[in-house]
Design a protein around this motif. Sequence first.
Motif, short mmCIF file in Angstrom:
data_model
loop_
_atom_site.label_atom_id
_atom_site.label_comp_id
_atom_site.label_asym_id
_atom_site.label_seq_id
_atom_site.Cartn_x
_atom_site.Cartn_y
_atom_site.Cartn_z
N SER A 1 -1.13 -1.02 -4.45
CA SER A 1 -0.52 0.18 -4.81
C SER A 1 -0.56 0.22 -6.33
O SER A 1 -0.81 -0.54 -7.06
CB SER A 1 1.36 -0.21 -4.49
N ARG B 1 0.38 4.24 -2.34
CA ARG B 1 -0.49 3.19 -1.63
C ARG B 1 -1.51 3.55 -1.04
O ARG B 1 -1.57 4.92 -0.45
CB ARG B 1 0.52 2.75 -0.62
N THR C 1 8.32 -6.88 4.95
CA THR C 1 7.57 -6.53 4.08
C THR C 1 7.43 -7.50 2.76
O THR C 1 8.55 -8.44 2.44
CB THR C 1 7.79 -5.09 3.64
N GLU D 1 5.39 -8.08 -1.14
CA GLU D 1 4.78 -7.50 -2.14
C GLU D 1 4.86 -8.15 -3.50
O GLU D 1 5.65 -8.75 -3.89
CB GLU D 1 5.21 -5.97 -2.52
N ARG E 1 2.57 -5.52 5.03
CA ARG E 1 4.01 -5.10 6.05
C ARG E 1 3.35 -5.73 7.57
O ARG E 1 2.55 -5.10 7.92
CB ARG E 1 4.10 -3.65 6.01
N GLY F 1 -0.06 -3.36 -7.70
CA GLY F 1 0.36 -4.22 -6.78
C GLY F 1 -0.14 -4.53 -5.35
O GLY F 1 -1.16 -3.65 -5.27
N GLY G 1 0.36 -5.99 -1.12
CA GLY G 1 1.51 -6.12 -0.37
C GLY G 1 0.90 -6.29 1.16
O GLY G 1 -0.09 -5.72 1.50
#
Length: 117
Positions: A54, A41, A87, A89, A77, A73, A75
């Motif tokens: 990611s 990440r 989180t 994603e 958090r 990906g 995402g």
Amino acid sequence: MEFSADRDYGRLVLGGSYSRGSGSLFSGLGGAAGTERVSLRAGYDFGQSLGYVSLGRQQALALRGEDATDTLGIGIRVSLNRALQLTGEYLHRAPSEPGAYQGQSPSRISIGAAFRF
């Protein structure tokens, strides 16, 4: 179960994760005995939240062999307090063979909670 670690370099955050999960043992539902996923990440720290991209590899441990795919990906958090984080994603799998996901979506959206120690 997922294990994750991050290293903070000011506003830039680098990290990685490893997860392993069990799947369905019914052949009509894909015949997967489980999956393993390793990802790296890179993200930007917005204070109480972290946005990241990611890149990784996911491997389905099927009853009739193994199938590995690359993943990409994005995402976020969000820290609710010092110990609890929410989180979310979006993960896209790139199939290794055409037609590898017959009847399945190559994308996944996940929402979860994380506890920091």
